[in-house]
Structures are given as structure tokens and as C-alpha cells.
Design an enzyme around this catalytic site. Structure first.
Site, short mmCIF file in Angstrom:
data_model
loop_
_atom_site.label_atom_id
_atom_site.label_comp_id
_atom_site.label_asym_id
_atom_site.label_seq_id
_atom_site.Cartn_x
_atom_site.Cartn_y
_atom_site.Cartn_z
N SER A 31 32.88 26.95 22.24
CA SER A 31 32.08 25.78 22.61
C SER A 31 30.95 25.50 21.62
CB SER A 31 31.51 25.96 24.02
OG SER A 31 30.78 27.16 24.10
N THR A 32 30.48 26.50 20.87
CA THR A 32 29.43 26.25 19.87
C THR A 32 30.05 25.76 18.56
OG1 THR A 32 28.31 28.14 20.88
CG2 THR A 32 27.26 27.14 18.96
N ASP A 89 31.19 29.34 12.50
CA ASP A 89 31.80 29.85 13.74
C ASP A 89 30.70 30.28 14.71
OD1 ASP A 89 33.70 30.70 15.54
OD2 ASP A 89 34.71 32.07 14.16
N ALA A 91 29.59 33.06 18.01
CA ALA A 91 29.69 34.51 18.24
C ALA A 91 29.35 34.80 19.69
CB ALA A 91 28.73 35.26 17.32
N ASP A 92 29.81 35.96 20.16
CA ASP A 92 29.50 36.35 21.54
C ASP A 92 28.17 37.09 21.61
OD1 ASP A 92 31.94 35.37 22.80
OD2 ASP A 92 32.91 36.83 21.51
N GLY A 104 35.65 36.31 22.13
CA GLY A 104 35.62 35.91 23.54
C GLY A 104 36.68 34.87 23.85
N GLY A 105 37.03 34.07 22.83
CA GLY A 105 38.06 33.05 23.01
C GLY A 105 39.43 33.52 22.55
N GLU A 111 39.90 34.13 13.02
CA GLU A 111 38.46 33.97 12.73
C GLU A 111 38.00 34.96 11.67
OE1 GLU A 111 36.84 32.20 16.98
OE2 GLU A 111 36.84 34.34 16.69
C1 5RP Z 1 36.25 32.87 19.97
C2 5RP Z 1 34.90 33.30 19.55
C3 5RP Z 1 33.77 32.40 19.90
O1 5RP Z 1 33.12 32.02 18.72
C4 5RP Z 1 32.81 33.16 20.79
O2 5RP Z 1 33.52 33.58 21.94
C5 5RP Z 1 31.63 32.30 21.22
O3 5RP Z 1 32.06 31.25 22.02
P1 5RP Z 1 31.05 30.17 22.61
O4 5RP Z 1 30.42 29.46 21.46
O5 5RP Z 1 31.93 29.28 23.46
O6 5RP Z 1 30.03 30.93 23.45
O7 5RP Z 1 34.71 34.33 18.97
O8 5RP Z 1 37.22 33.85 19.70
#
Ligand code: 5RP
Length: 233
Positions: A31-32, A89, A91-92, A104-105, A111
Site C-alpha cells: 500500500s505504500t 519499495d 517495508a514491514d 508482508g505481501g 522485491e
Molecule cells: C510486500 C512488502 C511490502 O512492501 C510491505 O509488506 C509493506 O507493505 P505496506 O506498505 O502495505 O505496509 O514487502 O511483500
């Protein structure tokens, strides 16, 4: 300020600071990261950004590029030739050394390939993602060949980690990655050294890749709840 607004601020700040005409850009997932994709699309639509070639890390990001008319290529294509100018990108979690956990995705494999093939790696986060220690409160995603599941879980236990198969939502069974593998979400029982652990996990036969990113010093754009974006190089 809503978290969604912070995410958008971080994405825009990274694009304004680092993306220039003619660049080959890796685009992350989540989402970011998607806020940066949309902003690149908007700038292209307005004629403020030209000749961008993108490499995407998931179907989610690819579809967003389609929507905005951002041209996408394989990392192997002649246009990209295996190296990128920049990757943006999300990050979690990120620690003080700018080591991070991603995945997380579930898109960690592409990535990491895209991040590590880029001259510049930019991470866009909101302040809730900053932590002291990685691996303790948000699991490290580990992509594993299905046949190696139990063997890898035992090896992770010896590294003080507990791997749990990620299950799908609205589909019976595990999440299957774009490359036909499963994901073991792994929390550790004690603080880890991310740079060492990234290597150790990848040495286990059956592990395809893990979500610790410790080998590529990122530019970090941290969106704060007061509306500012802090840039950490
Ligand atoms: C996907 C990732 C995402 O960048 C990570 O999960 C962060 O996601 P969000 O911006 O939705 O919090 O690594 O594999």
C-alpha cells in the site's frame, strides 16, 4: 493524520527526490509502494516525467502500471538489461541501521532481486514501521520450496526461529507465491543480527529467499504524523 496519508507523503517524497527522466525504475509492492507508482503515473500524465521504464514486483503493481500507462519490462529485457537506476519499495519494519524486513505481501523474492539490482534503493515507510529489533514482533517471510517445509522448519528452530506456514484468505490451503512456493512466517525468540541471519537462512537447502534486507543500504523516507517526511541516507 491518517496512516494512508503518511504513506502517500512518503511515496511522493521519494519520487520527487530521486526519480528523473529516462530512468529505469523498480517498483515494489504494497500500500505504500503503490502511492509512488500512482505519483509516477500522474507526473507522466502531466508531462513532468518522461521515458520511464519500469520493472514490477507483483501483479498488483503491474496492474497499477497498466492503469497509468507506465511501460513495464522484464528485468531480463534489452531495455533494462539486468540493472536499474532506482527501486522504490515499502517495508514491514526498519531498524536503526536501516536493515529491514519485507515480504508482508508475499512478493519478497522479486522485491529482493529488483532492490539488489538497483543503483539506488529507496524505502518508503510511515513512522509506525520503525523498530529497535527486527524479527521479534513482525515475522520474517521466508519463501520455501513446498517439499522442504518440515526440514526448513527444523533448521529455523536451530536458529531460534519458529516458521509458520502462511495460509490464504478466501482459499483453502497455503499462500502460493508467483513462483509456486510456500511462505514460512518466522518470528525469532531472541534478537537477531539481520546481516548474518539473512545469509544463514538462505544457506538452508529448500529456502528460495528471505525477507531480511541487510545488504543494500537504502535511502529511507519516513513519513511522520505531523505531515513531514524525514529522509535518512
Ligand atoms: C510486500 C512488502 C511490502 O512492501 C510491505 O509488506 C509493506 O507493505 P505496506 O506498505 O502495505 O505496509 O514487502 O511483500
Amino acid at each position: 493524520m491518517e496512516q494512508s496519508e503518511m504513506k502517500e507523503n512518503a511515496g511522493k517524497a521519494a519520487v520527487d527526490a530521486l526519480v528523473r527522466n529516462g530512468m529505469k525504475v523498480g517498483l515494489g509492492t504494497g500500500s505504500t509502494a503503490i502511492t509512488a507508482v500512482r505519483y509516477i503515473g500522474l507526473l507522466m500524465e502531466q508531462g513532468k516525467l518522461k521515458d520511464i521504464s519500469a520493472v514490477t514486483t507483483s501483479l498488483q503493481t503491474e496492474m497499477e502500471c497498466e492503469k497509468w500507462g507506465i511501460p513495464t519490462y522484464s528485468l531480463n529485457s534489452r531495455q533494462i538489461s539486468g540493472s536499474l537506476d532506482i527501486t522504490i519499495d515499502g517495508a514491514d519494519q526498519i531498524d536503526d541501521h536501516h536493515f529491514c524486513v519485507k515480504g508482508g505481501g508475499g512478493a519478497l523474492l522479486l522485491e529482493k532481486i529488483v532492490a539488489y539490482s538497483s543503483a539506488i534503493f529507496a524505502l518508503v515507510i510511515d513512522e509506525t514501521k520503525l523498530v529497535e529489533h527486527l524479527g521479534l514482533t513482525f515475522p520474517v517471510a521466508i519463501e520455501v520450496v513446498p517439499e522442504a517445509r518440515v526440514f526448513v522448519c527444523k533448521a529455523l528452530d536451530r536458529l531460534h526461529g519458529e516458521g509458520i506456514v502462511r495460509f490464504a484468505v478466501r482459499k483453502a490451503g497455503p499462500v502460493i507465491t508467483e513462483h509456486g512456493n510456500i511462505i514460512l512466517d518466522t518470528l525469532f525468540r531472541q534478537p537477531i543480527y539481520p546481516a548474518v541471519m539473512e545469509e544463514e537462512i538462505n544457506h538452508i537447502p529448500g529456502v528460495v529467499e528471505n525477507g531480511l534486507f541487510a545488504k543494500k543500504g537504502p535511502h529511507v523516507f519516513v513519513a511522520r504524523s505531523n505531515g513531514t517526511v524525514e529522509v535518512r541516507d
